[in-house]
Design a protein around this motif. Structure first.
Motif, PDB file in Angstrom:
ATOM      1  N   GLN A  38      -9.433  -1.616  39.327  1.00 33.03           N
ATOM      2  CA  GLN A  38     -10.568  -2.372  38.774  1.00 33.03           C
ATOM      3  C   GLN A  38     -10.685  -2.376  37.650  1.00 33.03           C
ATOM      4  OE1 GLN A  38     -13.586  -0.055  40.992  1.00 33.03           O
ATOM      5  NE2 GLN A  38     -13.704  -1.785  42.737  1.00 33.03           N
ATOM      6  N   PHE A  41      -8.259  -4.895  36.107  1.00 27.76           N
ATOM      7  CA  PHE A  41      -8.559  -6.392  36.226  1.00 27.76           C
ATOM      8  C   PHE A  41      -9.891  -6.416  35.363  1.00 27.76           C
ATOM      9  CE2 PHE A  41     -11.185  -9.386  38.299  1.00 27.76           C
ATOM     10  CZ  PHE A  41      -9.960 -10.410  38.694  1.00 27.76           C
ATOM     11  N   THR A  42     -10.671  -5.723  35.136  1.00 24.81           N
ATOM     12  CA  THR A  42     -11.960  -5.986  34.333  1.00 24.81           C
ATOM     13  C   THR A  42     -11.688  -5.992  32.869  1.00 24.81           C
ATOM     14  OG1 THR A  42     -13.093  -3.829  34.605  1.00 24.81           O
ATOM     15  CG2 THR A  42     -13.721  -5.359  36.272  1.00 24.81           C
ATOM     16  N   GLN A  43     -10.818  -5.185  32.631  1.00 22.97           N
ATOM     17  CA  GLN A  43     -10.631  -4.940  30.940  1.00 22.97           C
ATOM     18  C   GLN A  43      -9.452  -5.466  30.365  1.00 22.97           C
ATOM     19  OE1 GLN A  43     -12.940  -3.224  29.051  1.00 22.97           O
ATOM     20  NE2 GLN A  43     -14.227  -3.205  30.983  1.00 22.97           N
ATOM     21  N   GLU A  45      -6.917  -7.800  32.421  1.00 24.90           N
ATOM     22  CA  GLU A  45      -6.488  -8.877  32.934  1.00 24.90           C
ATOM     23  C   GLU A  45      -7.418 -10.224  32.342  1.00 24.90           C
ATOM     24  OE1 GLU A  45      -5.227  -9.409  36.825  1.00 24.90           O
ATOM     25  OE2 GLU A  45      -4.302  -7.482  36.683  1.00 24.90           O
ATOM     26  N   VAL A  46      -8.812  -9.817  32.585  1.00 24.22           N
ATOM     27  CA  VAL A  46      -9.895 -10.693  32.157  1.00 24.22           C
ATOM     28  C   VAL A  46     -10.114 -10.495  30.747  1.00 24.22           C
ATOM     29  CG1 VAL A  46     -12.307 -11.443  32.607  1.00 24.22           C
ATOM     30  CG2 VAL A  46     -11.056 -10.460  34.445  1.00 24.22           C
ATOM     31  N   ARG A  47     -10.111 -11.501  29.764  1.00 24.95           N
ATOM     32  CA  ARG A  47      -9.809 -11.727  28.444  1.00 24.95           C
ATOM     33  C   ARG A  47     -11.531 -11.351  28.078  1.00 24.95           C
ATOM     34  NH1 ARG A  47      -4.838 -11.191  27.025  1.00 24.95           N
ATOM     35  NH2 ARG A  47      -3.559 -12.641  28.111  1.00 24.95           N
ATOM     36  N   ARG A  48     -11.775 -10.474  27.501  1.00 29.56           N
ATOM     37  CA  ARG A  48     -12.968 -10.195  26.861  1.00 29.56           C
ATOM     38  C   ARG A  48     -12.832  -9.762  25.475  1.00 29.56           C
ATOM     39  NH1 ARG A  48     -16.244  -6.710  31.396  1.00 29.56           N
ATOM     40  NH2 ARG A  48     -16.379  -8.262  33.108  1.00 29.56           N
ATOM     41  N   ARG A  59      -3.474  -4.473  26.614  1.00 28.82           N
ATOM     42  CA  ARG A  59      -3.411  -5.921  26.908  1.00 28.82           C
ATOM     43  C   ARG A  59      -1.892  -6.389  26.328  1.00 28.82           C
ATOM     44  NH1 ARG A  59      -9.348  -8.188  25.460  1.00 28.82           N
ATOM     45  NH2 ARG A  59     -10.462  -7.647  27.198  1.00 28.82           N
ATOM     46  N   SER A  73       1.578 -17.866  29.449  1.00 28.49           N
ATOM     47  CA  SER A  73       0.165 -17.758  29.568  1.00 28.49           C
ATOM     48  C   SER A  73      -0.723 -18.742  30.005  1.00 28.49           C
ATOM     49  CB  SER A  73      -0.130 -17.425  28.046  1.00 28.49           C
ATOM     50  OG  SER A  73       0.423 -16.668  27.369  1.00 28.49           O
ATOM     51  N   ARG A  76      -0.724 -19.629  36.146  1.00 25.26           N
ATOM     52  CA  ARG A  76      -1.416 -18.796  36.688  1.00 25.26           C
ATOM     53  C   ARG A  76      -0.603 -17.968  37.499  1.00 25.26           C
ATOM     54  NH1 ARG A  76      -4.636 -19.296  41.995  1.00 25.26           N
ATOM     55  NH2 ARG A  76      -6.176 -17.501  41.843  1.00 25.26           N
ATOM     56  N   ARG A  86       1.636  -5.910  37.112  1.00 29.88           N
ATOM     57  CA  ARG A  86       0.660  -5.118  37.182  1.00 29.88           C
ATOM     58  C   ARG A  86       1.147  -3.353  37.057  1.00 29.88           C
ATOM     59  NH1 ARG A  86      -2.936  -8.614  41.059  1.00 29.88           N
ATOM     60  NH2 ARG A  86      -4.008  -9.613  39.868  1.00 29.88           N
TER      61      ARG A  86
END
Length: 108
Positions: A38, A41-43, A45-48, A59, A73, A76, A86
């Motif tokens: 989790q 995935f949240t920190q 993979e998801v680009r924030r 990253r 990039s 998908r 991963r």
């Protein structure tokens, strides 16, 4: 290091018995595996937007793993390639976490 990786569920565990086929199963804490997934995935993979140097470093490791397994990039990621990327990143994160914990214990 290896025991730590096994305890948090990053290292695979093989079960062999005589001449039977080799089986792989996940070892360690399922709670740790879920929490690590989790977090990744949240920190990662998801680009924030973030200024945290550790997150940016991880990253970069993840992007290197995606490039290593020939994922661009824009493509998908899916299937076995994303699983390999991963797993590679999880292993590197476990090493960084172990080093940070050892450093914190040594200072106190």
């Amino acid at each position: 290091m290896r025991r730590f990786q096994k305890a948090i569920g990053v290292a695979p565990v093989r079960e062999e018995s005589g001449t039977s086929l080799k089986k792989r199963r996940t070892g360690g804490s399922s709670l740790c595996r879920k929490a690590l997934w989790q977090w990744m995935f949240t920190q990662i993979e998801v680009r924030r937007k973030t200024q945290n140097p550790r997150i940016l470093e991880i990253r970069q490791i993840y992007q290197t793993a995606l490039d290593r397994y020939s994922l661009s990039s824009d493509e998908r990621p899916r299937g076995i390639k994303i699983k390999l990327a991963r797993a590679y990143t999880r292993r590197k994160v476990a090493i960084l976490l172990f080093e940070a914990l050892v450093k914190a214990v040594a200072q106190s």
